[in-house]
Design a protein around this motif. Sequence first.
Motif: not given
Length: 877
Positions: A51-53, A59-61, A96-99, A217-224
């Motif tokens: 999902y991260f890659t 199923p949802r961001n 996943f690319g959301d908040y 910098p990533l275009e779509h940043k993620n939170i884990d």
Amino acid sequence: MKWTGLNELREKYLQFFESKGHLRLPSFSLVPNGDKSLLLINSGMAPMKKYFTGEVTPPRNRVTTCQKCIRTPDIERVGITARHGTYFEMLGNFSFGDYFKHEATAWAWEFCTKVLELPVERIWVSIYQDDDEAFDIWTKEVGVDPSRIVRLGKEDNFWEHGTGPCGPCSELYFDRGEEYGCGSPTCGVGCDCDRYVEFWNLVFSQFDNDGQGNYTPLEHKNIDTGMGLERLACIMQGVDNLFLVDTVQNIMKHISKIAGVEYGADPKTDISLRVVTDHIRSTTFMIGDGVMPSNEGRGYVLRRLLRRAARHGRLLGIRRPFLAEVCDTVINENQSAYPELVEKRDFIKKLISVEEENFDRTIDQGLQILGALIENSEKKILSGAEAFRLNDTYGFPLDLTKEIIAEKGMTVDESEFQRLLSEQRTRARNARKNAGADAWLSESVDLDGIPATEFTGYATLKDTARILAILRDGERVESAEMNDDVVVVLDRTPFYAESGGQVGDTGFLTDGAGRFAVLDTTKHHSGVFLHHCHVVVEGLSVGSEVECVVDGIRRYNIMRNHTAAHLLQAALRKVLGTHVEQAGQLVDGQRVRFDFTHFSALTKEETARVEEIVNDEILSAVQVTSTEMPIEEAKKLGAMALFGEKYGDIVRVVQAGEFSTEFCGGTHVNNTARLGLFKIISESSVASGVRRIEGVTGRGVLQHMAEDAKTIQDASSALKLNNPAELPEACEHLLSEQKELRRELEKANARLANWQVDGLFDSAEMVKGVKIITGSFSSTTADALRTMSDRVRENAPNSVAVFAAINDGKAVLSATAGKEAQQKGCHAGNIVRAAAKVAGGNGGGKPDFAMAGAKDLTKIDEALAAVNTIVSEMVKE
């Protein structure tokens, strides 16, 4: 902040993030799906890597989970300290690319201070030393006191793993109070003492690392994020370690009750209580996710944990199998979050019981041998050969041997052990090589832009389709030439692709001019069907419309066998119990091969009953239906799922009346009567706790009957019987004659042994007051050597005898020492071991009698000649 139970904490967390728009997903299996880099899932984000890659669309961001995890690097430390454990649960919320940072930090603070009501003055925050953005968000937006934020370096607060997505971290700490501190003036966040407990890690994945020190910098940043559930429970319950958390403590209390000991009363018993508590948690969840005991991989981890738990049970004074009893408590404490444990209770307990009982049968003998090795060793190192023998013969894992001898200040020659283990594995691999079997598996194919194939083969065996691609050696081509072997991709197909244990279809593709023979059908992970073809007549090309014709006779044979597999599983559960689960299957045109979980060979009566039940269903002409439905509806029907398998929201359910209901994507007959008859042709062991039945249906039964009739006729002819009905009586007569001849031979060997021993006494030598007898014999059995040794020991208590028997290019050495010789220091096991080493062999045993193997037959005489010296060095003056 108030005391909160572990199960309540889990639910509070998941509900909180559901309220923030997150999709709650159930924990993924501990067995990684499509990730060969991990043996077992060890973190909350591990099963969501794709999902991260971006390889797989989530199923949802926004997702939240409580993930089961196993970490095994510190198994030896579990129990020694109260900190270490192998099983834990990880709470997490993911974007996943959301908040990103603003929401992640605000929600973390809200959950801690509003939901859990942790005192603000006891919460500390760490950030990466250069992450000024995080500092500003925590202080200016969230409102954290700047004096309670600590900047730490890359080692502590920057998450990266090789190349790929990475980023700074922000961690939350709880201050347990000065009484837990080290007293150092510099004591604070990051100190190794027990005062500041890190309990939540927020990873801001915002860069791509190219491995050369360049961070883009990533275009779509993620939170884990990850928060240990047990660690959080420790804080909320005011306890020092995970073993005092409510659900875990209840497991330990059960063990304490069985053992009759109390936690905290004795440091030694505390170690064992912690070991058993942790390991039974891990093994219950591992088995629940389909892990089976074995001697490699995750199965070895499971077996190692079970055996370590069983041994520590003995150290607690428990002299019977008990782990399955404790397993009940593990399931009861976790059933609200993991109801699948309740569904699999019988199987989990049965497997644990069998594994513990098997270990119990060998551990006493193994411990006795290991104890003798430790006692008789003059060195501080146990040979790798002895450690390997303990592992191979008595089921002692190397780690258990190391743990036991470490208590005596000894170590193991691990290099020799690994060499012997490697040799054994090489022999096993060579024995099961099947050249060419995996030819298609390694084939790489270019399928860019090709949509998933529409499968029409449930309803028809003949259809028309358009060729979307032809691949030769993995590369796309426009057409194929005569005798080429190619892969053909169609827009739709009636050919079933190998999956779920059912083999792929064969047949033909033709447009009237060109003709391709379909030799196999497989499926790419993208959903594209791959038709492996041989060009019989060239003429087909990309874009051609072709007629697809499945080999109908073969397909119907496969369908009969697949339906038989479903009936077989239901019959096995009826006869053997609900612990029976499918552990693998292969259905083709010849037979059904069904692997299932069970722990002993089936009796003749059980096998006959299973076969009878299946045939009753066939003769009852039960309707077989296949229906797609929501998974929850399927579960309400009681549909059997493949053990450890994950399913989507919509599943296909195959029902044979009320007798069998299973999740299945394979092809089946529409009525059990079409099977004709079912016959079990073999039942065998596949692995520990896994049995295999092979059976046939329809034409296969007729063929099997014909083969049996021919075998009976051939045997009757060989015994010159006119009536095959006389065959059983004739065989019994032959066996009786054979037994009588064997008895006569044994008597003759005994007389010969006595005669040979009498002759050897005349040539015996005296060494330091001990009579030494040696001799080498050909065509003599190991039993004869034992008989000769018994005679020497009985008639000459002051003697040592070493004999060699050579048969069919192999040599066996025996040694015996009489009572008086033993009193002078002679030990038969040590004598035969030393003598065997001269001839490249090894062995050992008891003080009065022992045997060993010898590899170099040219040095047998040299080995016997060395006995005088061996005994001389052993005898006490």
